[in-house]
Design a protein around this motif. Structure first.
Motif, PDB file in Angstrom:
ATOM      1  N   ALA A  40       0.820  -1.211   0.000  1.00 29.34           N
ATOM      2  CA  ALA A  40       0.000   0.000   0.000  1.00 29.34           C
ATOM      3  C   ALA A  40       0.858   1.266   0.000  1.00 29.34           C
ATOM      4  N   PHE A  41       1.951   1.259   0.758  1.00 26.38           N
ATOM      5  CA  PHE A  41       2.827   2.432   0.814  1.00 26.38           C
ATOM      6  C   PHE A  41       3.464   2.692  -0.542  1.00 26.38           C
ATOM      7  N   LEU A  42       3.822   1.612  -1.248  1.00 27.38           N
ATOM      8  CA  LEU A  42       4.387   1.766  -2.584  1.00 27.38           C
ATOM      9  C   LEU A  42       3.353   2.374  -3.530  1.00 27.38           C
ATOM     10  N   GLY A  43       2.104   1.907  -3.441  1.00 25.76           N
ATOM     11  CA  GLY A  43       1.057   2.473  -4.281  1.00 25.76           C
ATOM     12  C   GLY A  43       0.845   3.943  -4.012  1.00 25.76           C
ATOM     13  N   GLU A  44       0.857   4.329  -2.739  1.00 24.05           N
ATOM     14  CA  GLU A  44       0.719   5.736  -2.371  1.00 24.05           C
ATOM     15  C   GLU A  44       1.886   6.554  -2.919  1.00 24.05           C
ATOM     16  N   ALA A  45       3.091   5.997  -2.815  1.00 25.01           N
ATOM     17  CA  ALA A  45       4.272   6.710  -3.316  1.00 25.01           C
ATOM     18  C   ALA A  45       4.213   6.871  -4.833  1.00 25.01           C
ATOM     19  N   MET A  46       3.762   5.825  -5.527  1.00 26.96           N
ATOM     20  CA  MET A  46       3.623   5.913  -6.980  1.00 26.96           C
ATOM     21  C   MET A  46       2.632   7.006  -7.372  1.00 26.96           C
ATOM     22  N   ALA A  47       1.521   7.065  -6.624  1.00 24.22           N
ATOM     23  CA  ALA A  47       0.496   8.063  -6.928  1.00 24.22           C
ATOM     24  C   ALA A  47       1.045   9.475  -6.798  1.00 24.22           C
ATOM     25  N   HIS A  48       1.798   9.732  -5.731  1.00 27.75           N
ATOM     26  CA  HIS A  48       2.378  11.056  -5.550  1.00 27.75           C
ATOM     27  C   HIS A  48       3.604  11.260  -6.434  1.00 27.75           C
ATOM     28  N   GLY A  49       4.263  10.162  -6.790  1.00 26.77           N
ATOM     29  CA  GLY A  49       5.424  10.257  -7.666  1.00 26.77           C
ATOM     30  C   GLY A  49       5.075  10.734  -9.068  1.00 26.77           C
ATOM     31  N   MET A  50       3.790  10.633  -9.445  1.00 27.41           N
ATOM     32  CA  MET A  50       3.368  11.099 -10.768  1.00 27.41           C
ATOM     33  C   MET A  50       3.320  12.615 -10.855  1.00 27.41           C
ATOM     34  N   ALA A  81      16.774   1.026  -7.316  1.00 29.48           N
ATOM     35  CA  ALA A  81      18.193   1.401  -7.284  1.00 29.48           C
ATOM     36  C   ALA A  81      18.656   1.724  -5.872  1.00 29.48           C
ATOM     37  N   LEU A  82      17.828   2.442  -5.114  1.00 28.20           N
ATOM     38  CA  LEU A  82      18.201   2.772  -3.739  1.00 28.20           C
ATOM     39  C   LEU A  82      18.301   1.524  -2.871  1.00 28.20           C
ATOM     40  N   GLN A  83      17.424   0.555  -3.115  1.00 28.54           N
ATOM     41  CA  GLN A  83      17.463  -0.677  -2.324  1.00 28.54           C
ATOM     42  C   GLN A  83      18.708  -1.492  -2.625  1.00 28.54           C
ATOM     43  N   ARG A  84      19.076  -1.550  -3.920  1.00 23.18           N
ATOM     44  CA  ARG A  84      20.216  -2.386  -4.299  1.00 23.18           C
ATOM     45  C   ARG A  84      21.547  -1.732  -3.967  1.00 23.18           C
ATOM     46  N   ARG A  85      21.713  -0.467  -4.330  1.00 24.22           N
ATOM     47  CA  ARG A  85      23.017   0.184  -4.196  1.00 24.22           C
ATOM     48  C   ARG A  85      23.166   0.945  -2.887  1.00 24.22           C
ATOM     49  N   GLY A  86      22.067   1.488  -2.407  1.00 28.03           N
ATOM     50  CA  GLY A  86      22.149   2.231  -1.161  1.00 28.03           C
ATOM     51  C   GLY A  86      21.945   1.367   0.056  1.00 28.03           C
ATOM     52  N   ARG A  87      21.549   0.096  -0.199  1.00 26.37           N
ATOM     53  CA  ARG A  87      21.318  -0.857   0.885  1.00 26.37           C
ATOM     54  C   ARG A  87      20.334  -0.313   1.913  1.00 26.37           C
ATOM     55  N   LEU A  88      19.292   0.306   1.422  1.00 24.43           N
ATOM     56  CA  LEU A  88      18.245   0.831   2.289  1.00 24.43           C
ATOM     57  C   LEU A  88      17.056  -0.119   2.268  1.00 24.43           C
ATOM     58  N   SER A  89      16.272  -0.091   3.338  1.00 26.26           N
ATOM     59  CA  SER A  89      15.069  -0.908   3.373  1.00 26.26           C
ATOM     60  C   SER A  89      14.052  -0.361   2.383  1.00 26.26           C
ATOM     61  N   ALA A  90      13.057  -1.186   2.062  1.00 28.09           N
ATOM     62  CA  ALA A  90      12.066  -0.792   1.059  1.00 28.09           C
ATOM     63  C   ALA A  90      11.290   0.442   1.491  1.00 28.09           C
ATOM     64  N   ASP A  91      10.837   0.457   2.756  1.00 32.35           N
ATOM     65  CA  ASP A  91      10.026   1.596   3.199  1.00 32.35           C
ATOM     66  C   ASP A  91      10.845   2.887   3.271  1.00 32.35           C
ATOM     67  N   THR A  92      12.141   2.777   3.619  1.00 31.66           N
ATOM     68  CA  THR A  92      12.997   3.969   3.646  1.00 31.66           C
ATOM     69  C   THR A  92      13.201   4.519   2.238  1.00 31.66           C
ATOM     70  N   SER A  93      13.485   3.639   1.286  1.00 27.70           N
ATOM     71  CA  SER A  93      13.679   4.072  -0.101  1.00 27.70           C
ATOM     72  C   SER A  93      12.416   4.728  -0.646  1.00 27.70           C
ATOM     73  N   ILE A  94      11.279   4.085  -0.406  1.00 23.76           N
ATOM     74  CA  ILE A  94      10.008   4.624  -0.891  1.00 23.76           C
ATOM     75  C   ILE A  94       9.716   5.965  -0.236  1.00 23.76           C
ATOM     76  N   GLY A  95       9.964   6.060   1.072  1.00 22.24           N
ATOM     77  CA  GLY A  95       9.700   7.301   1.787  1.00 22.24           C
ATOM     78  C   GLY A  95      10.528   8.460   1.267  1.00 22.24           C
ATOM     79  N   LEU A  96      11.800   8.207   0.995  1.00 14.52           N
ATOM     80  CA  LEU A  96      12.678   9.271   0.486  1.00 14.52           C
ATOM     81  C   LEU A  96      12.201   9.783  -0.874  1.00 14.52           C
ATOM     82  N   LEU A  97      11.946   8.847  -1.794  1.00 14.78           N
ATOM     83  CA  LEU A  97      11.527   9.261  -3.132  1.00 14.78           C
ATOM     84  C   LEU A  97      10.112   9.820  -3.140  1.00 14.78           C
ATOM     85  N   PHE A  98       9.286   9.315  -2.241  1.00 13.09           N
ATOM     86  CA  PHE A  98       7.911   9.804  -2.120  1.00 13.09           C
ATOM     87  C   PHE A  98       7.895  11.299  -1.780  1.00 13.09           C
TER      88      PHE A  98
END
Length: 290
Positions: A40-50, A81-98
């Motif tokens: 759900a958090f990813l969906g919310e981030a995608m919506a605002h990412g548009m 990319a943030l998850q793979r190279r920055g070694r951040l958790s999914a929610d942290t990566s999504i939160g930053l880009l969101f």
């Protein structure tokens, strides 16, 4: 009854109903996986990412849907990319880009002095403005969603149940996750014009949650969620017409309410079943004597 249904005799309301139904089916399929996978958090981030893409496209004269798709795609690639190279958790990566995407979108909007109407449409949708071309695009998005969801069903199930087991079975869970994120992106972009970037998650989650109260199987949940979403669109359009409220927001609110109504109705049915269920009676037997 005819007075109640009179709005559906108007051409633009008919197009809104058809477009909303296509969005509801897409969101019913994808929303089921969003609920099962906890995305759900990813969906919310995608919506605002548009928001940045739509804002830039509107200012430069390009189709807003193209800007929305490009911006959401950048968002999904950035999270990976943030998850793979920055070694951040999914929610942290999504939160930053969101937050970054939302802030950038607001900056672009604030830089233009003639953006008020377009900003309202971006945030809350223009379901009543859906045209023939939009219907064709939504139909194509639905076909892609059905085909991808069908071909990837086994991999999605394995990814949801046990990613390690999916890897052992050769189902490539990373690729399955990427495809699932792409489906979420497609659903969010498809629903953007109907309910806007702020309310799109309501269409993804509400009907899927409502359907999940009645069945635990994935495909029936998708079908029921699509049906509930379509009914929510129809009810939302009727309420919007008669109450003179914003159509997109009313549709999204109705979709969210479907979850609460379904939960209450399910609890009521369960209580009635418990009351009418036959009670086993142990017959009286004489005490055993030594």
């Amino acid at each position: 009854m005819s007075l109640l249904l009179d709005p559906f005799s108007v051409a633009f309301v008919q197009r809104a109903l058809l477009g909303g139904a296509l969005v509801a089916i897409i969101c019913g399929i994808v929303g089921t996986w969003v609920v099962l996978r906890g995305m759900a958090f990813l969906g919310e981030a995608m919506a605002h990412g548009m928001l940045p893409g739509v804002a830039v496209a509107t200012l430069t004269g390009f189709p807003p849907m193209a800007g929305a798709a490009l911006s959401a795609a950048v968002m999904s690639v950035g999270v990976g990319a943030l998850q793979r190279r920055g070694r951040l958790s999914a929610d942290t990566s999504i939160g930053l880009l969101f937050v970054a995407s939302l802030s950038l979108g607001v900056i672009v909007i604030s830089a233009s002095r003639s953006f008020a109407t377009d900003a309202s449409a971006i945030l809350f949708g223009e379901i009543l403005a859906i045209g023939t071309g939009d219907l064709a695009a939504l139909a194509a998005a639905l076909v892609v969603t059905v085909v991808v969801a069908t071909l990837g069903h086994r991999s999605f199930v394995a990814l949801t149940v046990d990613p390690r087991q999916a890897q052992l079975l050769g189902l490539r869970p990373r690729a399955a996750h990427f495809v699932l994120v792409a489906l979420v992106t497609l659903a969010v972009v498809s629903a953007y014009q109907a309910v806007g970037s702020l309310l799109v998650v309501g269409m993804l989650l509400g009907p899927a949650v409502a359907a999940g109260r009645w069945t635990r199987r994935i495909v029936p949940t998708m079908v029921l969620a699509a049906a509930i979403g379509t009914v929510s669109v129809a009810v939302g359009l009727l309420l919007s017409w008669h109450l003179a409220t914003a159509a997109g927001a009313t549709v999204a609110f109705t979709a969210i309410c479907s979850g609460a109504v379904s939960t209450g109705l399910h609890a009521f049915v369960a209580a009635v079943r418990r009351r009418v269920a036959p009670v086993s009676v142990i017959p009286n037997t004489p005490e055993r004597t030594a």
